[in-house]
Scaffold this motif. Structure first.
Motif, mmCIF file in Angstrom:
data_model
loop_
_atom_site.group_PDB
_atom_site.id
_atom_site.type_symbol
_atom_site.label_atom_id
_atom_site.label_comp_id
_atom_site.label_asym_id
_atom_site.label_seq_id
_atom_site.Cartn_x
_atom_site.Cartn_y
_atom_site.Cartn_z
ATOM 1 N N LEU A 4 -2.609 -22.048 -15.955
ATOM 2 C CA LEU A 4 -2.098 -21.892 -14.592
ATOM 3 C C LEU A 4 -1.155 -23.045 -14.275
ATOM 4 O O LEU A 4 -0.066 -22.845 -13.728
ATOM 5 C CB LEU A 4 -3.275 -21.848 -13.609
ATOM 6 C CG LEU A 4 -2.893 -21.864 -12.118
ATOM 7 C CD1 LEU A 4 -2.111 -20.614 -11.759
ATOM 8 C CD2 LEU A 4 -4.130 -21.996 -11.236
ATOM 9 N N VAL A 5 -1.600 -24.254 -14.649
ATOM 10 C CA VAL A 5 -0.795 -25.442 -14.368
ATOM 11 C C VAL A 5 0.578 -25.338 -15.017
ATOM 12 O O VAL A 5 1.611 -25.565 -14.366
ATOM 13 C CB VAL A 5 -1.519 -26.737 -14.835
ATOM 14 C CG1 VAL A 5 -0.559 -27.920 -14.819
ATOM 15 C CG2 VAL A 5 -2.697 -27.044 -13.920
ATOM 16 N N GLN A 7 2.158 -22.725 -15.965
ATOM 17 C CA GLN A 7 2.926 -21.638 -15.315
ATOM 18 C C GLN A 7 3.571 -22.144 -14.029
ATOM 19 O O GLN A 7 4.759 -21.927 -13.784
ATOM 20 C CB GLN A 7 1.986 -20.480 -14.954
ATOM 21 C CG GLN A 7 1.797 -19.428 -16.026
ATOM 22 C CD GLN A 7 0.800 -18.367 -15.583
ATOM 23 O OE1 GLN A 7 0.854 -17.917 -14.432
ATOM 24 N NE2 GLN A 7 -0.088 -17.971 -16.462
ATOM 25 N N LEU A 8 2.727 -22.812 -13.227
ATOM 26 C CA LEU A 8 3.215 -23.339 -11.942
ATOM 27 C C LEU A 8 4.320 -24.380 -12.162
ATOM 28 O O LEU A 8 5.320 -24.403 -11.457
ATOM 29 C CB LEU A 8 2.058 -23.963 -11.149
ATOM 30 C CG LEU A 8 1.039 -22.993 -10.559
ATOM 31 C CD1 LEU A 8 -0.177 -23.757 -10.031
ATOM 32 C CD2 LEU A 8 1.642 -22.155 -9.436
ATOM 33 N N GLN A 9 4.100 -25.220 -13.180
ATOM 34 C CA GLN A 9 5.097 -26.246 -13.465
ATOM 35 C C GLN A 9 6.432 -25.624 -13.871
ATOM 36 O O GLN A 9 7.496 -26.103 -13.479
ATOM 37 C CB GLN A 9 4.583 -27.187 -14.562
ATOM 38 C CG GLN A 9 3.516 -28.145 -14.072
ATOM 39 C CD GLN A 9 2.896 -28.956 -15.198
ATOM 40 O OE1 GLN A 9 2.841 -28.495 -16.332
ATOM 41 N NE2 GLN A 9 2.428 -30.148 -14.873
ATOM 42 N N GLN A 11 7.484 -22.627 -12.999
ATOM 43 C CA GLN A 11 8.041 -22.028 -11.774
ATOM 44 C C GLN A 11 8.746 -23.099 -10.946
ATOM 45 O O GLN A 11 9.846 -22.890 -10.422
ATOM 46 C CB GLN A 11 6.901 -21.461 -10.919
ATOM 47 C CG GLN A 11 6.709 -19.969 -11.018
ATOM 48 C CD GLN A 11 5.635 -19.509 -10.012
ATOM 49 O OE1 GLN A 11 4.440 -19.713 -10.224
ATOM 50 N NE2 GLN A 11 6.080 -18.932 -8.921
ATOM 51 N N PHE A 12 8.056 -24.238 -10.821
ATOM 52 C CA PHE A 12 8.583 -25.338 -10.021
ATOM 53 C C PHE A 12 9.907 -25.820 -10.586
ATOM 54 O O PHE A 12 10.884 -26.010 -9.863
ATOM 55 C CB PHE A 12 7.567 -26.487 -9.975
ATOM 56 C CG PHE A 12 8.088 -27.723 -9.296
ATOM 57 C CD1 PHE A 12 8.565 -28.789 -10.043
ATOM 58 C CD2 PHE A 12 8.112 -27.817 -7.914
ATOM 59 C CE1 PHE A 12 9.057 -29.926 -9.423
ATOM 60 C CE2 PHE A 12 8.611 -28.942 -7.275
ATOM 61 C CZ PHE A 12 9.082 -30.004 -8.033
ATOM 62 N N LEU A 139 4.690 -25.019 -3.951
ATOM 63 C CA LEU A 139 4.490 -25.035 -5.410
ATOM 64 C C LEU A 139 3.929 -26.377 -5.856
ATOM 65 O O LEU A 139 3.025 -26.442 -6.691
ATOM 66 C CB LEU A 139 5.812 -24.775 -6.146
ATOM 67 C CG LEU A 139 6.155 -23.322 -6.468
ATOM 68 C CD1 LEU A 139 7.565 -23.235 -7.049
ATOM 69 C CD2 LEU A 139 5.149 -22.717 -7.432
ATOM 70 N N GLU A 140 4.475 -27.448 -5.285
ATOM 71 C CA GLU A 140 3.992 -28.798 -5.611
ATOM 72 C C GLU A 140 2.505 -28.907 -5.297
ATOM 73 O O GLU A 140 1.713 -29.400 -6.106
ATOM 74 C CB GLU A 140 4.750 -29.856 -4.797
ATOM 75 C CG GLU A 140 6.141 -30.170 -5.312
ATOM 76 C CD GLU A 140 6.808 -31.306 -4.532
ATOM 77 O OE1 GLU A 140 7.808 -31.849 -5.044
ATOM 78 O OE2 GLU A 140 6.344 -31.636 -3.425
ATOM 79 N N GLN A 142 0.320 -26.547 -5.043
ATOM 80 C CA GLN A 142 -0.471 -25.696 -5.936
ATOM 81 C C GLN A 142 -0.683 -26.379 -7.282
ATOM 82 O O GLN A 142 -1.768 -26.307 -7.869
ATOM 83 C CB GLN A 142 0.222 -24.352 -6.163
ATOM 84 C CG GLN A 142 0.166 -23.423 -4.957
ATOM 85 C CD GLN A 142 0.943 -22.151 -5.223
ATOM 86 O OE1 GLN A 142 0.609 -21.393 -6.138
ATOM 87 N NE2 GLN A 142 1.984 -21.915 -4.453
ATOM 88 N N ILE A 143 0.360 -27.040 -7.771
ATOM 89 C CA ILE A 143 0.263 -27.745 -9.053
ATOM 90 C C ILE A 143 -0.809 -28.828 -8.956
ATOM 91 O O ILE A 143 -1.681 -28.956 -9.819
ATOM 92 C CB ILE A 143 1.617 -28.368 -9.460
ATOM 93 C CG1 ILE A 143 2.636 -27.275 -9.778
ATOM 94 C CG2 ILE A 143 1.450 -29.299 -10.660
ATOM 95 C CD1 ILE A 143 4.055 -27.774 -9.973
#
Lengths: 155, 190
Positions: A4-5, A7-9, A11-12, A139-140, A142-143
């Motif tokens: 997840l991390v 993925q989020l990174q 995206q960010f 996003l930040e 969420q990360i």
């Protein structure tokens, strides 16, 4: 393994790069990020928040001035545009700043229709940037909540 | 309330570490823009400066005690090493503030840096002629702030050591230099 991390990174990273490439942000935003650290972790969000407050206030001033049909004080509008140009420049809000340049020219030439158009565009533009930065900050968060670090993005 | 004008020697003895580290440069920043105030404050804090921020030239004069046509009170207590002011401000401009500071006996030697979003040569010339230390284009860069800070530290060191010399020639047993090692180091450096 795509966590997840990560993925989020990703995206960010992609979102940040797109904001620069599409001209929403410029170098000055990068400079703001450099000033943020563990002691001042919300610095960028705070400055940007002040900027959006400025936008609301100044656009309100401009709208009121332009509303004085037949008696528009273009220098008053111009002075608000000047202030908006200054703050947009200080936070790296590239498109808003660009619109202010055009807007100022309309004020200087007392072009009423031009001013009204610019006012509408500036209003749309700052709200658009506000939404995008809110997404970026989200996003930040969420990360961080997922236990990851916010990646450094080189533009 | 009696305001005592502290003689310089007492001030130095009370605060011997004043000029031995860059951390204590006190900067007064003046800008009517909330965004720019936040930004310059951060730039200065990141550069290890103590910062006081005000939103107008009038408030700056009030802070410095120059807002009335009387002798400024307690000016020796207030140590401002640098003033950074925006040029375009409603009411009194940064240029007018610069003039008032340079006209004052208490603060004429304090360096004043003017900032502006507009690169207008006659404006820059006017400010430099009036005694501005520097003129910075906005948005101000961290490198600008560091450059100015570094040049000020050198100047402060110089004037501090010079005034130490002068006082030692003029008076005896002025300093109780107990464990004020930094103070002694400054002396031996000369």
């Amino acid at each position: 393994m795509d966590t997840l991390v990560s993925q989020l990174q990703r995206q960010f990273r992609d979102y940040t790069i797109s904001l620069y490439h599409q001209g929403f942000l410029d170098d000055q935003f990068t400079e703001l990020k450099k000033l943020q650290d563990e002691c001042s972790p919300d610095f960028v969000a705070e400055v940007v928040s002040l900027f959006f407050e400025d936008c609301e206030k100044l656009i309100g001033n401009m709208a009121r001035a332009l509303d004085q049909t037949g008696n528009v004080d273009f220098s008053l509008v111009g002075s608000s545009v000047h202030q908006l140009k200054g703050s947009s420049s200080s936070v790296g809000a590239k498109r808003v700043k660009g619109l202010c340049v055009t807007f100022k020219e309309c004020c200087d030439s007392q072009n009423f229709e031009g001013c009204v158009r610019c006012l509408q565009q500036v209003d749309i533009e700052y709200k658009s940037l506000k939404a995008k930065l809110q997404d970026l900050f989200s996003l930040e968060q969420q990360i961080v909540q997922a236990g990851g670090r916010i990646p450094q993005v080189d533009i | 309330m009696a305001e005592v004008m502290l003689p310089m020697k007492m001030e130095m003895a009370n605060d011997p570490s004043k000029f031995t580290s860059p951390d204590l440069l006190h900067v007064l920043a003046v800008d009517d823009s909330h965004v720019d105030r936040k930004f310059i404050e951060r730039l200065l804090k990141v550069s290890s400066c103590k910062v006081t921020v005000v939103d107008s030239a009038t408030r700056a004069l009030q802070y410095l005690g120059l807002d009335v046509n009387e002798k400024p009170i307690g000016c020796k207590d207030l140590k401002v090493n640098l003033i950074m002011t925006d040029y375009s401000m409603p009411g009194m401009t940064g240029y007018e503030l610069l003039k008032k500071i340079k006209e004052s006996s208490a603060f004429r030697d304090v360096p004043v840096v003017v900032m502006s979003s507009e690169n207008i040569l006659p404006r820059i010339d006017r400010c430099l002629e009036e005694g501005a230390e520097d003129f910075l284009l906005k948005p101000v860069k961290l490198s600008d702030v560091r450059r100015i800070r570094d040049s000020l530290i050198k100047v402060e060191d110089l004037s501090f050591t010079k005034s130490i010399n002068k006082r030692e020639l003029e008076t005896e047993n002025v300093y109780s230099l107990d464990s004020s090692v930094p103070l002694q180091l400054k002396r031996t450096k000369i």
